[in-house]
Write an enzyme that holds these catalytic residues in place. Structure first.
Site, PDB file in Angstrom:
ATOM      1  N   GLY A  23       0.813  -1.200   0.000  1.00  0.00           N
ATOM      2  CA  GLY A  23       0.000   0.000   0.000  1.00  0.00           C
ATOM      3  C   GLY A  23       0.847   1.251   0.000  1.00  0.00           C
ATOM      4  O   GLY A  23       2.002   1.261   0.453  1.00  0.00           O
ATOM      5  N   ARG A  34      -6.544  -2.864   4.681  1.00  0.00           N
ATOM      6  CA  ARG A  34      -6.280  -1.766   5.599  1.00  0.00           C
ATOM      7  C   ARG A  34      -7.503  -1.593   6.492  1.00  0.00           C
ATOM      8  O   ARG A  34      -8.634  -1.807   6.066  1.00  0.00           O
ATOM      9  CB  ARG A  34      -6.007  -0.468   4.837  1.00  0.00           C
ATOM     10  CG  ARG A  34      -4.652  -0.415   4.137  1.00  0.00           C
ATOM     11  CD  ARG A  34      -3.514  -0.330   5.146  1.00  0.00           C
ATOM     12  NE  ARG A  34      -2.220  -0.113   4.513  1.00  0.00           N
ATOM     13  CZ  ARG A  34      -1.396  -1.094   4.155  1.00  0.00           C
ATOM     14  NH1 ARG A  34      -1.752  -2.360   4.346  1.00  0.00           N
ATOM     15  NH2 ARG A  34      -0.226  -0.821   3.608  1.00  0.00           N
ATOM     16  N   HIS A  48      -1.529  -6.731  12.554  1.00  0.00           N
ATOM     17  CA  HIS A  48      -0.984  -6.229  11.284  1.00  0.00           C
ATOM     18  C   HIS A  48       0.383  -6.860  10.995  1.00  0.00           C
ATOM     19  O   HIS A  48       1.402  -6.173  10.869  1.00  0.00           O
ATOM     20  CB  HIS A  48      -0.877  -4.705  11.299  1.00  0.00           C
ATOM     21  CG  HIS A  48      -0.780  -4.119   9.912  1.00  0.00           C
ATOM     22  ND1 HIS A  48      -1.075  -2.809   9.623  1.00  0.00           N
ATOM     23  CD2 HIS A  48      -0.427  -4.689   8.720  1.00  0.00           C
ATOM     24  CE1 HIS A  48      -0.899  -2.583   8.325  1.00  0.00           C
ATOM     25  NE2 HIS A  48      -0.492  -3.708   7.761  1.00  0.00           N
TER      26      HIS A  48
END
Length: 316
Positions: free
Chosen positions: A76, A232, A279
């Site tokens: 990203g 995300r 994450h």
């Protein structure tokens, strides 16, 4: 003029970087600390520190008046985009396609299998010495929907192949055809969601996908479906998700959350049917060798004046 390359990994730990005596490039190590390794105005190639957040990523950009390439080590680019307006025209922003696919796809399958097969409950049962026998859902014969069919989405499907899923549907920003079959457009989601037993989010965070998974999206998921987010956090409306999981209608496995890091006391921590990982989709032993290979390849191309890979956009 000095031509510097800022690296988040010491140059001495990266085999194969172009020889500075030949290229004229000076390698500067910066992992996001408070002090710059050199004058940012001399930096021509900026490799962004990994997983250090937006504030660190964009901090030196305004002073990088000579920069020509900004290279992320993440798939990203949302943590860099807010600073792009600070850059001169013609700067190429490149992402880390090829670095995270294997690790993220591995974790995705781990989250799917752990959630379906009740692994969190088994862990709690082991801690309390409880034998939690019974029948649990299998991935076999399930219908899977992948929302965000880029390189990571394709890697996820590669790993789903041996599990005898009933079918895999694919969705991306625009429709196309791949070797594995049809990829539908985002506008087709309302028709696809009611048939999916497992919905996997692997889309980038953009204005189009922010809040994509809101109350309407979630309401279209079938009873008992599993939502897996390896994209995300802000792709999902946390309040809307909490309403669904707290009702027991769906379950969720989240590698990313909004807010992130998830603060102590947040209701997601103890919401029923929710599995959370911090994450770590790309944070594995597979990251460093792939990140180093990407940096070597990109810097070699840059020094030779050759086209770069993974160019997402060019500032104008």
């Amino acid at each position: 003029m000095t031509a510097d390359v800022w690296l988040p990994i010491p140059a001495g730990e990266i085999d194969g970087l172009p020889d500075p005596s030949v290229t004229g490039l000076n390698y500067r190590f910066w992992d996001g600390g408070p002090n710059c390794p050199a004058d940012p105005a001399d930096c021509v190639f900026y490799a962004v520190p990994y997983m250090k957040g937006m504030e660190v990523a964009i901090r030196p950009l305004a002073a990088m008046t000579s920069v020509r390439v900004v290279q992320t080590l993440s798939a990203g680019i949302d943590h860099v985009e807010p600073g792009l307006a600070l850059l001169p025209a013609g700067v190429r922003l490149c992402n880390a396609k090829g670095v995270h696919e294997a690790s993220t796809a591995e974790l995705t399958l781990a989250l799917v299998l752990a959630s379906l097969r009740g692994i969190p409950g088994f862990v709690r049962g082991q801690e309390s010495e409880e034998w939690r026998a019974g029948f649990y859902p299998a991935l076999a014969d399930k219908s899977v929907l992948i929302v965000g069919y880029g390189s990571i989405g394709a890697a996820i499907e590669d790993r789903l192949a041996p599990f005898e899923c009933a079918r895999v549907a694919r969705v991306a920003r625009s429709a196309r055809t791949t070797e594995r079959g049809e990829v539908r457009a985002l506008t087709d989601l309302p028709a696809l969601l009611p048939d999916a037993d497992v919905v996997i989010l692997s889309t980038p965070l953009t204005e189009e996908t922010k809040g994509l998974v809101g109350a309407d999206f979630l309401s279209r998921m079938k009873d008992g479906a599993l939502l897996v987010n390896v994209a995300r956090g802000p792709v999902v409306d946390t309040k809307a998700l909490l309403a669904e999981v707290e009702s027991g209608r769906i379950t969720a496995a989240l590698d990313v959350t909004d807010p992130e890091p998830l603060p102590a006391g947040h209701p997601l921590w103890h919401a029923p049917g929710v599995l959370i990982s911090p994450h770590v989709g790309g944070s594995t032993s597979a990251f460093m060798p792939r990140a180093k290979r990407l940096l070597v390849a990109q810097i070699t191309r840059f020094a030779a004046g050759e086209p770069l890979r993974n160019v997402v956009l060019t500032t104008g």
